[in-house]
Write an enzyme that holds these catalytic residues in place. Sequence first.
Site, PDB file in Angstrom:
ATOM      1  N   LEU A   1       4.879 -22.160  15.271  1.00 52.47           N
ATOM      2  CA  LEU A   1       5.931 -21.158  15.443  1.00 52.47           C
ATOM      3  C   LEU A   1       5.859 -20.446  16.784  1.00 52.47           C
ATOM      4  CD1 LEU A   1       6.167 -19.590  11.869  1.00 52.47           C
ATOM      5  CD2 LEU A   1       7.508 -21.432  12.881  1.00 52.47           C
TER       6      LEU A   1
ATOM      7  N   ASP B   1       7.905  -8.032  -1.922  1.00 53.48           N
ATOM      8  CA  ASP B   1       6.739  -7.332  -2.457  1.00 53.48           C
ATOM      9  C   ASP B   1       6.503  -7.937  -3.833  1.00 53.48           C
ATOM     10  OD1 ASP B   1       4.930  -5.648  -3.727  1.00 53.48           O
ATOM     11  OD2 ASP B   1       5.643  -3.858  -2.699  1.00 53.48           O
ATOM     12  N   HIS B   2       5.463  -8.759  -3.974  1.00 52.27           N
ATOM     13  CA  HIS B   2       5.327  -9.549  -5.204  1.00 52.27           C
ATOM     14  C   HIS B   2       5.134  -8.683  -6.435  1.00 52.27           C
ATOM     15  CE1 HIS B   2       0.931  -9.128  -4.510  1.00 52.27           C
ATOM     16  NE2 HIS B   2       0.850  -9.273  -5.810  1.00 52.27           N
TER      17      HIS B   2
ATOM     18  N   HIS C   1       2.973  -1.796  -2.422  1.00 47.86           N
ATOM     19  CA  HIS C   1       2.898  -1.894  -3.878  1.00 47.86           C
ATOM     20  C   HIS C   1       2.947  -0.524  -4.563  1.00 47.86           C
ATOM     21  CE1 HIS C   1       2.019  -5.942  -2.988  1.00 47.86           C
ATOM     22  NE2 HIS C   1       0.714  -5.883  -2.968  1.00 47.86           N
TER      23      HIS C   1
ATOM     24  N   LYS D   1     -11.271  -1.489  -3.256  1.00 53.28           N
ATOM     25  CA  LYS D   1     -11.960  -2.752  -3.495  1.00 53.28           C
ATOM     26  C   LYS D   1     -13.371  -2.473  -4.040  1.00 53.28           C
ATOM     27  CE  LYS D   1      -9.553  -5.761  -0.246  1.00 53.28           C
ATOM     28  NZ  LYS D   1      -9.115  -6.670  -1.342  1.00 53.28           N
TER      29      LYS D   1
END
Length: 487
Positions: A91, A174-175, A237, A335
């Site tokens: 790309l 945004d999954h 999210h 995390k």
Amino acid sequence: MQRNPVGKLLLFGATGDLAQRMLWPSLYGLHADGLLPEALTIVGSARGEQNDDAFRAFVQKALGQFLAADRKDDDKIASFLERLFFQPADLSDPASFAGLAEKIGDVSGGLAIYLSTAPSLFEPAVKGLESVGLAGETVRIGLEKPLGYDLASSREINDTVASAFPEERTFRIDHYLGKETVQNILALRFGNSFFEPVWNAQGIDNVQITIAETVGLEDRAGYYEGAGALRDMVANHMLQLVALIAMEPPALYDGAAIRDEKAKVFRSLRKIAPEDVPICTVTGQYEEGAVGGKVVKGYDDELGYDSNVETFVAIKAHIDNWRWQGVPFYLRTGKRMAKRRSEIAIQFKPVPHSMFSGRGGILQPNTLVIRLQPEEYVQLLVMAKEPGLDREGIRLREVPLNLSMDAEFAGSRRRIAYERLLLDLIEGDQTLFVRRDEVEAQWTWIDAIRAGWDANQTKPKHYAAGTWGPAGAIALTERDGVTWQDD
């Protein structure tokens, strides 16, 4: 919504980790259930030379590894692979796009492009696509997050995309918005009448949103060092979940109405001033500890050098509008935490007077828990009478009323979030995608927090892996008499 399916799909990043784990299994699932347009062809593109047959073998291997056993069907996999073609492309090299245009051919029947690539490649990709005629009126584009790292970079990306693709042909992904339980928030709020009278500052004491991960860096060190927990999770999210909880009822279930109401929430988020940042935010970074009974390294040890990037953040946020004035929204993500969990806990205000005081125990405020993962359920915590003769007074205990999505809809297959989002991209439904004004309003709020951290020279406090974060996160809520929903 009127659907307008395309005849071709071009997927950049076709050999990457996301494609192998999520995108190819999702596209196969849609194919196996007869949901893809019959004549749809899919061109995968990535760096590296390989022909169509080698690429099909690559995808077949990914399906073998990541598909659930009950979804594997040799005949359906074979027919799915017949849809697939491959065209190598770099790309960053304008010369790559001529070959892509030739491989794809006529786009008068519609083309959907999915950019599962680094954001730094968005600009050359869009310019390259436009230069070879792959950005016309029949072409729409999907962009995988992150869309920048602050407001300025986000605007730069959005301006570049808008130069070739107008908003109605741009699909920002945004999954989380594709998750079944996230969409159930809308059904819960606007499909039932009994919540609305108390879904406001008069009925709700506080809202808590937690996205906790037990994993560490894995293979994302390069990305995470430039992002941190605030940019990685809160900027997309978590703020999308805030909007779904806080938005006003849309007039219709369509892309314009829903996204209009979400955008109003983002514009109503109270900016956290530099002097309030130490009070309203907590940052942390995990160090050595135990997760799942195994000793794991600290963040700096995983990196191999010292870093001040936060792997945990907790925020006390407010929405300055009529419905939510004075209601704190507590956001927490990190995390290497104690448990993997994504959930929303809405704590209602206590009863104004307890007739059971001194006899029936302490009343607990009702709490609505919406669990997104690893389980999917909706749970309402209510007070109930314990069985007995009550000779010394009625005894009350908090009990859950459960709606398990898996149990209630046992006959329905649970779909990967990307199945829904990819199908909506192919069919042109923007309802579950993020609009530009949403993204930029989110970054405006995030940038104010980062500016406050810089002004206060904030450095993350260490917390042991396998815990719920630094002690300051507990103090953030307990100053208000609130306890995190950790059970």
